[in-house]
Design a protein around this motif. Structure first.
Motif, short mmCIF file in Angstrom:
data_model
loop_
_atom_site.label_atom_id
_atom_site.label_comp_id
_atom_site.label_asym_id
_atom_site.label_seq_id
_atom_site.Cartn_x
_atom_site.Cartn_y
_atom_site.Cartn_z
N VAL A 27 14.04 4.16 -52.52
CA VAL A 27 13.92 3.02 -51.25
C VAL A 27 15.30 2.30 -51.09
O VAL A 27 15.97 2.15 -50.19
CB VAL A 27 12.97 2.16 -51.45
CG1 VAL A 27 12.83 1.04 -50.28
CG2 VAL A 27 11.55 2.88 -51.50
N CYS A 34 17.95 2.31 -48.12
CA CYS A 34 18.21 1.24 -47.32
C CYS A 34 19.81 1.04 -47.02
O CYS A 34 20.24 0.33 -46.22
CB CYS A 34 17.60 -0.06 -47.90
SG CYS A 34 15.73 -0.18 -47.55
N LEU A 44 14.07 7.34 -44.29
CA LEU A 44 13.05 7.03 -45.34
C LEU A 44 12.08 7.92 -45.64
O LEU A 44 11.70 8.25 -46.98
CB LEU A 44 12.24 5.73 -44.89
CG LEU A 44 13.02 4.40 -45.58
CD1 LEU A 44 12.38 3.17 -44.75
CD2 LEU A 44 12.80 4.29 -46.99
N LEU A 90 11.72 9.85 -49.38
CA LEU A 90 10.37 9.53 -50.04
C LEU A 90 9.60 10.76 -50.42
O LEU A 90 9.20 11.07 -51.48
CB LEU A 90 9.54 8.66 -49.55
CG LEU A 90 10.17 7.09 -49.57
CD1 LEU A 90 9.30 6.15 -48.66
CD2 LEU A 90 10.22 6.59 -50.92
N PHE A 139 5.75 1.68 -45.03
CA PHE A 139 6.89 0.75 -44.70
C PHE A 139 7.08 0.74 -43.32
O PHE A 139 6.37 1.50 -42.49
CB PHE A 139 8.21 1.75 -45.11
CG PHE A 139 8.45 3.10 -44.80
CD1 PHE A 139 8.74 3.65 -43.74
CD2 PHE A 139 7.75 4.12 -45.64
CE1 PHE A 139 8.81 4.87 -43.26
CE2 PHE A 139 7.79 5.58 -45.41
CZ PHE A 139 8.39 6.01 -44.16
N PHE A 156 9.02 -2.66 -47.29
CA PHE A 156 8.41 -1.57 -48.05
C PHE A 156 7.16 -2.11 -49.15
O PHE A 156 7.35 -3.16 -49.34
CB PHE A 156 9.27 -0.52 -48.57
CG PHE A 156 10.02 -1.23 -49.92
CD1 PHE A 156 11.23 -2.13 -49.68
CD2 PHE A 156 9.48 -1.07 -51.27
CE1 PHE A 156 11.78 -2.78 -50.73
CE2 PHE A 156 10.04 -1.74 -52.30
CZ PHE A 156 11.31 -2.41 -52.02
#
Ligand code: F6P
Ligand code: MN
Length: 325
Positions: free
Chosen positions: A27, A31, A71, A75, A105, A124
Motif C-alpha cells: 500500500v 501511495c 492499488l 494488491l 480502500f 485504507f
C-alpha cells in the motif's frame, strides 16, 4: 543533520506478522506512486472527468480510475492479499488466494478537490481474511475493531503516510528520493479543542442536536461553551482528519435531511472505520452519535454512516447532545 528511520526499518521492529508488513509495504509503495501521478496533474493529462460514474452514482475523475487501478493491481500482486474492495468498485475482488488479509480502500478521497490543486488522499483498511475459503462479500463485513492495520496517505504540500498497526499512530513523510521517513512518531490528539469541521452549507438540513451543538460553538465566549471556536472545512476527509491528527479538532459529517433515507455521506468500510481506528489509537474518539464507529456491524459493503470524530472530550459533547435527541 537529523536522520530518520525509514518505513522498512520501522516495520521490521513492529510486532506484526511478516505477511501483514508486506501488505502495508505494498500500500505504501503504491501511495508513493500515486503521489507522483497526483503531483504531475495536467502534465500527465490526468486531471478532469473520466466520463463515467461509480457504484455510488458519483461522477468519476480520471484520477479516481487511475488510482483505483494502481492499488488494485498492486494488491492483487501482493501474496498475502486474499481480496480487496474499493469505493470505486461495485463488488469485492477476491484474488483466488485463501487466508492472509482483506484490504478495503478509498483510492482518492476528496477527489472533487483534484482539479483545484487542494489536498487529496488515499485511505485504507486491512482486515483478517477467512482461513478456509476464498473470500466473498460477507467476509468483508467485519466491524472496524477487527482491523489489523489502517491509515491514509495525504497528498498535500508534503506527501505523508499515517499508519497504525498493533500499537500507536506514526506518520512518515515521502522524501524526494521516494522513501517514507518517520517524521512524526506516536501521534496523539489533544482531548480538548476549539476548532470544528463541518459543511455549514447543510445547516438548514441538520437534525436538532447538530444544530444545537454548532449554535453553541458559534456563540463563542458569550455562549454555553464559554470559548471562541474556529471553523475549517477542506472537503477532503483525509486533509480534515490530518489536521486533527496534527493539532486536534472535531470533524463531523452527520445525517441530514437532504436525502433522509441516507444515514450519512461517508462510507463505513473505506472512510469511517480506517479513520476511526487511526483516531482512537491516537487517543481520540469516533462515533456515529449512537455507537462507537468501530463497533458497527456492517450490513453492506458500500454502507454509509454519520461520522463524528476527533478530540475525545469534544466528541463526547456532540455524542451526549445526540443522545438527548
Ligand atoms: O469522500 C467523500 C468526501 O469527498 C470527503 O472526502 C469529504 O469530507 C466530503 O466528501 C466532502 O463533502 P461536501 O462535498 O459535502 O463538502
Ligand atoms: Mn472519500
Amino acid at each position: 543533520m537529523t536522520t530518520f528511520v525509514d518505513l522498512a526499518a520501522w516495520l521490521a521492529a513492529e510486532p506484526a506478522d511478516a505477511a501483514l508488513k508486506d501488505v502495508v509495504q505494498s500500500v505504501a509503495a503504491t501511495c508513493a506512486q500515486i503521489s507522483g501521478v497526483v503531483a504531475s496533474g495536467a502534465l500527465s493529462g490526468s486531471l478532469g472527468a473520466a466520463g463515467s460514474t461509480n457504484v455510488q452514482d458519483e461522477e468519476q475523475k480520471k484520477l479516481d480510475v487511475i488510482t483505483n487501478d494502481l492499488l488494485s493491481d498492486a494488491l492483487k500482486a501482493c501474496g498475502p492479499v486474499a481480496g480487496l474492495a474499493s469505493e470505486e468498485l461495485e463488488e469485492v475482488e477476491p484474488t483466488g488466494r485463501v487466508g492472509g488479509y482483506l484490504v478495503t480502500f478509498d483510492p482518492l478521497d476528496g477527489s472533487s478537490n483534484i482539479d483545484v490543486n487542494v489536498s487529496v488522499g488515499t485511505i485504507f483498511s486491512v482486515l483478517p481474511a477467512p482461513t478456509d475459503h476464498v473470500p466473498a462479500e460477507a467476509d468483508f463485513l467485519q466491524p472496524g475493531r477487527n482491523q489489523v492495520a489502517a491509515g491514509y496517505a495525504v497528498y498535500g504540500p508534503q506527501t505523508m503516510l499515517v499508519l497504525t498497526l498493533s500499537g500507536g499512530v506514526n506518520a512518515f513523510t515521502l522524501s524526494a528520493d521516494g522513501q517514507w521517513l518517520l517524521t512524526h512518531p506516536d501521534l496523539s490528539i489533544k482531548p480538548d479543542t476549539a476548532e470544528f469541521a463541518i459543511n455549514m452549507s447543510n445547516q438548514r438540513h441538520w437534525a436538532d442536536p447538530v444544530r444545537r451543538y454548532i449554535d453553541g460553538c458559534l456563540q463563542g465566549k458569550e455562549g454555553p461553551r464559554a470559548k471562541n471556536f474556529n471553523m475549517r472545512w477542506i472537503a477532503s476527509m483525509v486533509a480534515d482528519v490530518h489536521r486533527i491528527m496534527m493539532r486536534g479538532g472535531i470533524f463531523m459529517y452527520p445525517w441530514d435531511a437532504r436525502e433522509p433515507g441516507k444515514p450519512g455521506k461517508l462510507r463505513l468500510m473505506y472512510e469511517a472505520n480506517p479513520m476511526g481506528l487511526v483516531v482512537e489509537r491516537a487517543g481520540g474518539r469516533a462515533t456515529d452519535g449512537a455507537e462507537r464507529i468501530l463497533d458497527i456491524q456492517p450490513t453492506k459493503l458500500h454502507q454509509r454512516v454519520p461520522v463524528v470524530l476527533g478530540s475525545a472530550n469534544e466528541v463526547e459533547v456532540v455524542r451526549s447532545e445526540m443522545q438527548r435527541g
